[in-house]
Design a protein around this motif. Structure first.
Motif, mmCIF file in Angstrom:
data_model
loop_
_atom_site.group_PDB
_atom_site.id
_atom_site.type_symbol
_atom_site.label_atom_id
_atom_site.label_comp_id
_atom_site.label_asym_id
_atom_site.label_seq_id
_atom_site.Cartn_x
_atom_site.Cartn_y
_atom_site.Cartn_z
ATOM 1 N N SER A 142 44.859 46.949 35.900
ATOM 2 C CA SER A 142 44.622 45.641 36.503
ATOM 3 C C SER A 142 45.607 44.686 35.836
ATOM 4 O O SER A 142 45.828 44.750 34.632
ATOM 5 N N ILE A 143 46.212 43.854 36.661
ATOM 6 C CA ILE A 143 47.262 42.940 36.206
ATOM 7 C C ILE A 143 46.791 41.521 36.533
ATOM 8 O O ILE A 143 46.370 41.247 37.661
ATOM 9 N N ALA A 144 46.853 40.633 35.540
ATOM 10 C CA ALA A 144 46.339 39.281 35.747
ATOM 11 C C ALA A 144 47.236 38.239 35.107
ATOM 12 O O ALA A 144 47.904 38.498 34.112
ATOM 13 N N THR A 145 47.216 37.052 35.724
ATOM 14 C CA THR A 145 47.817 35.853 35.165
ATOM 15 C C THR A 145 46.727 34.792 35.182
ATOM 16 O O THR A 145 46.140 34.525 36.244
ATOM 17 N N HIS A 146 46.417 34.228 34.029
ATOM 18 C CA HIS A 146 45.393 33.182 33.985
ATOM 19 C C HIS A 146 45.978 31.916 34.594
ATOM 20 O O HIS A 146 47.035 31.445 34.180
ATOM 21 N N VAL A 147 45.308 31.379 35.624
ATOM 22 C CA VAL A 147 45.851 30.213 36.326
ATOM 23 C C VAL A 147 45.003 28.953 36.173
ATOM 24 O O VAL A 147 45.490 27.856 36.406
ATOM 25 N N ARG A 148 43.727 29.136 35.805
ATOM 26 C CA ARG A 148 42.899 27.943 35.586
ATOM 27 C C ARG A 148 41.683 28.301 34.757
ATOM 28 O O ARG A 148 41.201 29.434 34.794
ATOM 29 N N ASP A 149 41.204 27.333 34.004
ATOM 30 C CA ASP A 149 40.003 27.530 33.204
ATOM 31 C C ASP A 149 38.773 27.278 34.067
ATOM 32 O O ASP A 149 38.776 26.367 34.911
#
Length: 174
Positions: A142-149
């Protein structure tokens, strides 16, 4: 006799150990090929390689990926009693999770190199842009980019809404 630290100071964490077999398309593969793939697709860096006697199989290797460490080896069913690579098991029960600066670009690059998209990237309710792939050796990522809290309350409400929709509805804030 000197004191030996039972836990090496650079390894106080869980290290995934991947068993590598043939590629998912049935072509020959193996740990050496996987190292090349993980290096090119994800920017991994090899720090240790130990070949089995005879030099035809990789007994142990270590890759640094970001701040993490991955161990991997060729499948040795002749020594352990059963094959344990994803192809031998008809799948993998573990997913490797990785945060990257650009989820979409990382998945696109992996797919161009032979990975299969399991879930296209989407903005998820927990605040990540997220997608998943199966690499050519059968391992899931699984690949993720954190974009918002997101607050715990927001996440709980969004999860309840997603589960109310049912498993056939992909939750996204796209």
């Amino acid at each position: 006799m000197s004191e030996v630290n039972p836990i090496p100071p650079d390894r106080p964490f869980v290290v995934p150990y991947m068993t590598i077999g043939a590629r998912t398309d049935g072509s020959p593969g193996g740990a050496a090929d996987a190292i090349e793939w993980y290096t090119a697709a994800f920017g991994a860096r090899e720090t240790n390689r130990q070949m089995a006697p005879g030099g035809d199989k990789l007994m142990h290797a270590e890759l640094v990926l970001g701040d993490g460490l991955i161990f991997l080896a060729d499948d040795f069913p002749e020594w352990g009693g059963e094959a344990s690579a994803p192809a031998a098991l008809a799948g993998s029960t573990v997913t490797m999770h990785r945060y990257v600066a650009d989820c979409d670009a990382t998945i696109d690059k992996a797919v161009a190199m032979g990975a299969e998209v399991l879930m296209p990237p989407a903005d998820m309710f927990w605040g990540d842009r997220f997608g998943s792939i199966r690499d050519p050796f059968g391992h899931k990522w699984s690949i993720a980019t954190h974009v918002r809290d997101v607050t715990p309350e927001e996440m709980e409400a969004a999860a309840a809404a997603m589960f109310a929709e049912g498993p056939d509805q992909q939750q996204s804030e796209g």
